[in-house]
Design a protein around this motif. Sequence first.
Motif, PDB file in Angstrom:
ATOM      1  N   ARG A 270       0.815  -1.215   0.000  1.00 25.76           N
ATOM      2  CA  ARG A 270       0.000   0.000   0.000  1.00 25.76           C
ATOM      3  C   ARG A 270       0.849   1.266   0.000  1.00 25.76           C
ATOM      4  O   ARG A 270       0.485   2.270  -0.621  1.00 25.76           O
ATOM      5  N   SER A 274       0.794   3.512  -3.293  1.00 24.29           N
ATOM      6  CA  SER A 274       0.279   4.879  -3.147  1.00 24.29           C
ATOM      7  C   SER A 274       1.292   5.905  -3.644  1.00 24.29           C
ATOM      8  O   SER A 274       0.922   6.928  -4.239  1.00 24.29           O
ATOM      9  N   LEU A 473      -5.365   5.401   0.925  1.00 28.26           N
ATOM     10  CA  LEU A 473      -4.573   4.194   0.730  1.00 28.26           C
ATOM     11  C   LEU A 473      -3.262   4.200   1.505  1.00 28.26           C
ATOM     12  O   LEU A 473      -2.834   3.172   2.040  1.00 28.26           O
TER      13      LEU A 473
END
Length: 496
Positions: A270, A274, A473
Amino acid sequence: MSQPPDARPGASPRRWLALVYIGLAQLMIVLDMTIVNIALPSAQKDLGISDGDRQWVITAYTLAFGSLLLLGGRIADYTGRRRAFLIGLLGFAGASALGGAASGFEVLLSARALQGAFAALLAPSTLSLLAVSFTEPRERAKAFGIFGAIAAGGGAIGLVAGGLLTEYLDWRWCLYVNVPIAVAAALGGSALPPDTRAGGRARFDIPGVLLAVCGLVAVVYGCSEAESEGWSSLPVTGLLISGAALLFAFVMVERSVARPLLPPRVVMDRTRGSAYLAVGLSVVGMFAMFLFLTYYMQLVKGYSALLTGVAFLPMTGAVLVGAGGVASRLIPRVPPRLLVGPGLLIAAIGVALLVPLDVDSSYAAGVLPAELLVGFGMGLVMAPSMNYATHGVGEREAGIASATVNTVQQIGGSIGTAMLNTIAASVTSDYLAAHAGRMTPRTAKAGLVEGFSHAFVVSSAILVGAAVVVSLLMNTPRPVAGRGAESAAPLPAHLG
């Protein structure tokens, strides 16, 4: 077996000297993305390039660079980042010299493609060298703040340099200038951290390479053709669908092969995912600024190429403040989303300030405030995004993680530029058609500005959407004191 503390690359007392040479290489890559734009009209006239072919001087570089980045990152992991860095530098310098000496369109086109190919080897090497050189949180934050400022502000410097070189020397110097920069960066090879290579014999994921290269070429080529053919044309639609299908096949292959070109875990994290998303979407706002403000200042306000470049300098200063002055101090203290999210929103507000522009708008009231906000916002975005793009990967995969962030930057810029330019051109065409009976030079300029305004609306909306998505996120907490090597910590053996 782990290395003793004084053996870590980040412990080298020469790491700050290495940063100088790494920064020079990154500056050269970023400069080339904009400096040739200023030189293109003169090169077109000198070499007799047609209006239909002139875009290929830019697109040849974009296609080679964007499509070969993943392969370049994997080569760097296998052969060693310092070796890949030096090969990329010297190759880029040679290709630049060839382009500067070009006697015709074909030679210039070949040189630009070679520049893109060597840049695809050089770009991931620079970022991965930086990632393994700085592992202590505060030093890493400062180093990536400087690197992020170069990445975000180098384009504006390229516009100024291109204007100076074209106006006072010759367009060819916009290519020749890369040679001394490359040589200076190569001289610092001994200051770079020693090579560490991926274990075992070099084995490349050939199906993945072919699918990734062909898919990215199809997407970038389709987007570049959309500027002239339109998004709904059969060739563009076919290219985009083919590119999407090839990239989907690439994802499927990467999930099943033993040594993937791009391990899925690199992008599925993540934090890294991101960071890639933030970079890919943020360049839409940056490229919109460069593209449409360049046309606005030259065609609507009548600025020279040099004055246009100088007019972008405040944005470069704002980037330096955002990345080097603010972000580098806050990266070790706050979660990355608290920099990236607000940075994207600030940039969105800056782009939105350009929506009311008209033919009579002044630079001080209409352009300057937007430049300052976009530059500062991009500085807040780029420094932490470049930092966290290699978050949690081992040294043997730092190259491919670095290549991925460069890939999304290049592809995001290409797609965003093509999309926004198509929107602007369509609105301008409709405006001129509606005013065909009372056409004047002022009306033609007003039509251009109307198109730019609509593109700025879309660009601002994309940046706002990116801020929301990335803030949701990117759940990484702030760095923990004493865990300086976290971002470069090796993956567990069973994931290697």
